[in-house]
Motif scaffolding. Structure first.
Motif, mmCIF file in Angstrom:
data_model
loop_
_atom_site.group_PDB
_atom_site.id
_atom_site.type_symbol
_atom_site.label_atom_id
_atom_site.label_comp_id
_atom_site.label_asym_id
_atom_site.label_seq_id
_atom_site.Cartn_x
_atom_site.Cartn_y
_atom_site.Cartn_z
ATOM 1 N N ASN A 11 -9.839 2.382 -1.856
ATOM 2 C CA ASN A 11 -9.150 1.244 -1.265
ATOM 3 C C ASN A 11 -7.638 1.405 -1.382
ATOM 4 O O ASN A 11 -6.908 1.128 -0.442
ATOM 5 C CB ASN A 11 -9.583 -0.060 -1.957
ATOM 6 N N GLY A 14 -6.516 4.043 1.094
ATOM 7 C CA GLY A 14 -6.467 3.483 2.441
ATOM 8 C C GLY A 14 -5.275 2.564 2.620
ATOM 9 O O GLY A 14 -4.636 2.560 3.675
ATOM 10 N N THR A 15 -4.957 1.801 1.569
ATOM 11 C CA THR A 15 -3.792 0.917 1.632
ATOM 12 C C THR A 15 -2.521 1.729 1.768
ATOM 13 O O THR A 15 -1.636 1.379 2.558
ATOM 14 C CB THR A 15 -3.726 0.052 0.358
ATOM 15 N N ILE A 17 -2.167 4.714 3.074
ATOM 16 C CA ILE A 17 -2.121 5.265 4.424
ATOM 17 C C ILE A 17 -1.701 4.185 5.418
ATOM 18 O O ILE A 17 -0.893 4.435 6.317
ATOM 19 C CB ILE A 17 -3.490 5.877 4.789
ATOM 20 N N SER A 18 -2.224 2.976 5.243
ATOM 21 C CA SER A 18 -1.871 1.872 6.147
ATOM 22 C C SER A 18 -0.383 1.542 6.033
ATOM 23 O O SER A 18 0.283 1.317 7.044
ATOM 24 C CB SER A 18 -2.700 0.639 5.825
ATOM 25 N N VAL A 19 0.138 1.517 4.814
ATOM 26 C CA VAL A 19 1.554 1.208 4.617
ATOM 27 C C VAL A 19 2.423 2.277 5.267
ATOM 28 O O VAL A 19 3.410 1.963 5.941
ATOM 29 C CB VAL A 19 1.866 1.072 3.115
ATOM 30 N N ALA A 21 1.580 4.169 7.780
ATOM 31 C CA ALA A 21 1.427 4.046 9.235
ATOM 32 C C ALA A 21 2.331 2.939 9.764
ATOM 33 O O ALA A 21 3.040 3.129 10.765
ATOM 34 C CB ALA A 21 -0.032 3.770 9.587
ATOM 35 N N VAL A 22 2.331 1.781 9.096
ATOM 36 C CA VAL A 22 3.184 0.671 9.536
ATOM 37 C C VAL A 22 4.654 1.067 9.424
ATOM 38 O O VAL A 22 5.457 0.767 10.312
ATOM 39 C CB VAL A 22 2.877 -0.592 8.705
#
Length: 40
Positions: A11, A14-15, A17-19, A21-22
């Motif tokens: 988790n 994934g967080t 990677i999301s940060v 990406a944003v």
């Protein structure tokens, strides 16, 4: 209980990677706006 700490690692990955990406999307938008400003 120890199984929970192993489940939180994906988790967090994934967080992260999301940060990223944003953040990349925001940087690309800033460069696009700057390019439009310079082109004027």
């Amino acid at each position: 209980m120890s199984k929970k700490s192993h489940d939180s690692e994906p988790n967090l990955k994934g967080t992260l990677i999301s940060v990223f990406a944003v953040g990349i999307i925001i940087v690309v938008m800033w460069f696009a706006v700057y390019g439009l400003y310079v082109a004027r």
